[in-house]
Design a protein around this motif. Structure first.
Motif, PDB file in Angstrom:
ATOM      1  N   VAL A 197       0.849  -1.198   0.000  1.00  0.00           N
ATOM      2  CA  VAL A 197       0.000   0.000   0.000  1.00  0.00           C
ATOM      3  C   VAL A 197       0.885   1.250   0.000  1.00  0.00           C
ATOM      4  O   VAL A 197       0.629   2.199  -0.751  1.00  0.00           O
ATOM      5  N   LYS A 204     -10.106  -0.458   2.655  1.00  0.00           N
ATOM      6  CA  LYS A 204      -8.801   0.005   3.127  1.00  0.00           C
ATOM      7  C   LYS A 204      -8.973   0.416   4.571  1.00  0.00           C
ATOM      8  O   LYS A 204      -9.869   1.217   4.884  1.00  0.00           O
ATOM      9  N   ILE A 229      -5.216  -3.237   2.723  1.00  0.00           N
ATOM     10  CA  ILE A 229      -6.455  -3.437   1.976  1.00  0.00           C
ATOM     11  C   ILE A 229      -6.882  -4.869   2.209  1.00  0.00           C
ATOM     12  O   ILE A 229      -6.127  -5.811   1.933  1.00  0.00           O
TER      13      ILE A 229
END
Length: 137
Positions: free
Chosen positions: A13, A37, A71
């Motif tokens: 991420v 997320k 996520i």
């Protein structure tokens, strides 16, 4: 059709490669039934990885997993757990098969871009950790 849980870890991420990983997931024929997320607190990470609490890497793992957002995904496909584990590749990216997510995107054994459930039972537990029944379509 079965379901599995996948997580794009903080290292991926942070490097803004989540979209590339999600594209590989979809290209492999997975149907994403839930995705979000989130930022795990240290306590959240410790609860999620409680099965490893006696292992020497537990502290390092939970600190890493709570350092920035992840996520979370619930996905389905026939034999989803095995299919996702194959697409992820070996934990050590140096040993991962070409074309796998970890071969392409992992930085190291510790920062290996993704997590996946190791059984149908754990997939159900991990999916319910992140998603309630309203969030799964």
């Amino acid at each position: 059709m079965s379901r599995t849980f996948a997580m794009i870890k903080p290292d991926a991420v942070e490097r803004a490669i989540s979209g590339k990983i999600i594209a590989k997931i979809e290209e492999a024929g997975f149907n994403i039934v839930a995705m979000k997320k989130v930022q795990l607190s240290l306590a959240d990470a410790q609860a999620f990885y409680a099965v490893h609490k006696e292992r020497p890497f537990f502290g390092e793992l939970t600190e890493f997993m709570s350092r920035s957002p992840i996520i979370a995904l619930a996905m389905e496909k026939p034999d989803a757990v095995a299919a996702w584990r194959k697409l992820m590749g070996a934990t050590n990216p140096a040993e991962a098969e070409p074309g796998t997510i970890r071969k392409e995107f992992a930085l190291s054994i510790g920062e290996n871009a993704v997590h996946g459930s190791d059984s149908d039972e754990n997939a159900a537990i991990e999916i319910s950790f992140f998603f309630n029944h309203f969030e799964q379509v």
